[in-house]
Scaffold this active site. Structure first.
Site, PDB file in Angstrom:
ATOM      1  CG  PHE A  10      -2.267   0.662   0.959  1.00 34.64           C
ATOM      2  CD1 PHE A  10      -3.004   0.428  -0.190  1.00 34.64           C
ATOM      3  CD2 PHE A  10      -2.777   1.561   1.896  1.00 34.64           C
ATOM      4  CE1 PHE A  10      -4.215   1.069  -0.419  1.00 34.64           C
ATOM      5  CE2 PHE A  10      -3.992   2.211   1.682  1.00 34.64           C
ATOM      6  CZ  PHE A  10      -4.710   1.963   0.524  1.00 34.64           C
ATOM      7  CE  LYS A  63       1.258   3.200   3.412  1.00 32.72           C
ATOM      8  NZ  LYS A  63       2.022   2.190   4.119  1.00 32.72           N
ATOM      9  CB  SER A 121       3.647  -4.506 -10.317  1.00 31.85           C
ATOM     10  OG  SER A 121       3.735  -4.251  -8.911  1.00 31.85           O
ATOM     11  CD  GLU A 147       1.203  -6.237 -20.131  1.00 33.33           C
ATOM     12  OE1 GLU A 147       2.352  -5.921 -20.488  1.00 33.33           O
ATOM     13  OE2 GLU A 147       0.506  -7.058 -20.742  1.00 33.33           O
ATOM     14  CB  THR A 154       3.762   0.066 -22.484  1.00 34.39           C
ATOM     15  OG1 THR A 154       3.712   1.463 -22.160  1.00 34.39           O
ATOM     16  CG2 THR A 154       3.904  -0.082 -23.984  1.00 34.39           C
ATOM     17  N   GLY A 204      12.092  12.394  -7.525  1.00 34.82           N
ATOM     18  CA  GLY A 204      11.362  11.152  -7.258  1.00 34.82           C
ATOM     19  C   GLY A 204      11.435  10.154  -8.399  1.00 34.82           C
ATOM     20  CE  LYS A 222      11.255  -2.486 -15.327  1.00 33.08           C
ATOM     21  NZ  LYS A 222      11.477  -1.025 -15.455  1.00 33.08           N
TER      22      LYS A 222
END
Length: 333
Positions: A10, A63, A121, A147, A154, A204, A222
């Site tokens: 989170f 949060k 992810s 994905e 993408t 960032g 990746k």
């Protein structure tokens, strides 16, 4: 159809996923006949669990105001579960993992064994345990979707797994890490590596510990995943990775003088994956947070995919698309 969801992680991405589920609730219902009931949300401080469904608006407020879910004391009990415990204890249909837990493959396997689809992810589980995870998913007839591990939203994984089914992929050449592209672009303007990295951190774009990006590890994960999907399973420890730490402003300027740009390029061929800085021209010479991949195959020839490879909304797009896909498959099956 109502789908019960467990959300692990989170931080920025987890909250972006929660916002998409809130803001597009009507869209998912009208377009796909799906409604999502988030039954648990976990961060490093604990797991908020409510079988009737968690109020995501309130979860986001807690949060954002307190920095941790364990501060949520009024309506919710926050449990001190390990991810494995949470997966076994809580009834759900889909488990979403947007953590960076390097050992998450263990509880992904638990989730599949418990009859739950998995959407993630998180790159290391796939970069080291692809064959085991996909084997379990196929054995159970359950979706295992990822994905957002490569190029954020993408859809390169979808293209390779679901669309190019008649084609033999020959090679993929790709720029898969936006942080290194930012740093190298600043170096083209004469800023040295250290200062360019500091600017990326201030904006960032780079993490506090940027080693995963600048040493090429992120791009390597990746590229490993792309090899697994396009060819056959391989593990990260079998590929060759060089980052951009050694690249100098002089080298970047020399490349520019020849009309080229240095980028961190992943080359994926059957049995061989390399990640290294290279002088490139044309589509691989990206300069923003875009990622780009050139897929070369026997029938189609060259397919160029270009799009945001980072960003919260963009990553949430990949994660939530997979959630919809997993839910529709569960509905069919």
């Amino acid at each position: 159809m109502e789908v019960r969801v467990q959300l692990f992680g989170f931080g920025n991405v987890g909250r972006a996923v929660a916002r998409v589920l809130l803001e597009k609730e009507r869209f998912f219902r009208e377009k796909y006949g799906l409604s999502f009931r988030v039954v648990s949300v976990s961060d490093t401080s604990g797991t908020a669990w409510l079988p009737e469904g968690i109020d995501l608006k309130e979860a986001l407020l807690v949060k954002e105001n307190f920095g941790r879910l364990s501060a949520w004391t009024n309506d919710y009990e926050v449990y001190n579960f390990s991810p494995s415990d949470a997966v076994k204890e809580i009834e759900s249909d889909v488990v979403i993992d947007v953590t960076n837990d390097g050992n998450a493959h263990l509880w992904h396997l638990e989730a599949l064994k418990e009859g739950k689809a998995v959407v993630t992810s998180n790159k290391p589980p796939l970069a080291f345990h692809y064959a085991e995870l996909m084997g379990e998913s196929e054995k159970r007839g359950l979706p295992y979707l990822f994905e957002a591990t490569v190029m954020a939203g993408t859809p390169i994984i979808g293209v390779l797994r679901e669309n190019l089914l008649a084609d033999s992929v020959e090679r993929i050449r790709a720029v898969l890490n936006a942080t290194t592209t930012f740093i190298l672009t600043r170096m083209e303007q004469g800023v040295d590596f250290e200062r360019a990295l500091k600017q990326a951190q201030e904006l960032g774009i780079a993490e506090r510990d940027p080693s995963g990006d600048v040493m090429g590890i992120d791009a390597g994960y990746k590229a490993t995943i792309l090899h697994c999907v396009a060819f056959k399973p391989i593990t990260f420890d079998r590929i060759s990775v060089n980052g951009i730490v050694e690249v100098t402003v002089d080298e970047v300027k020399r490349a520019l003088a020849k009309g080229r740009r240095i980028r961190l390029v992943a080359t994926v061929e059957e049995g061989k994956v390399t990640v290294a800085p290279e002088e490139v021209t044309g589509p691989l010479a990206v300069s923003t947070n875009e990622n780009v991949a050139l897929i070369e195959s026997d029938l189609l020839g060259g397919l160029l995919l270009k799009g945001a490879g980072a960003g919260l909304k963009e990553t949430a797009s990949g994660v939530v698309s997979d959630l919809v896909k997993a839910s529709l498959r569960l509905m069919e099956g």
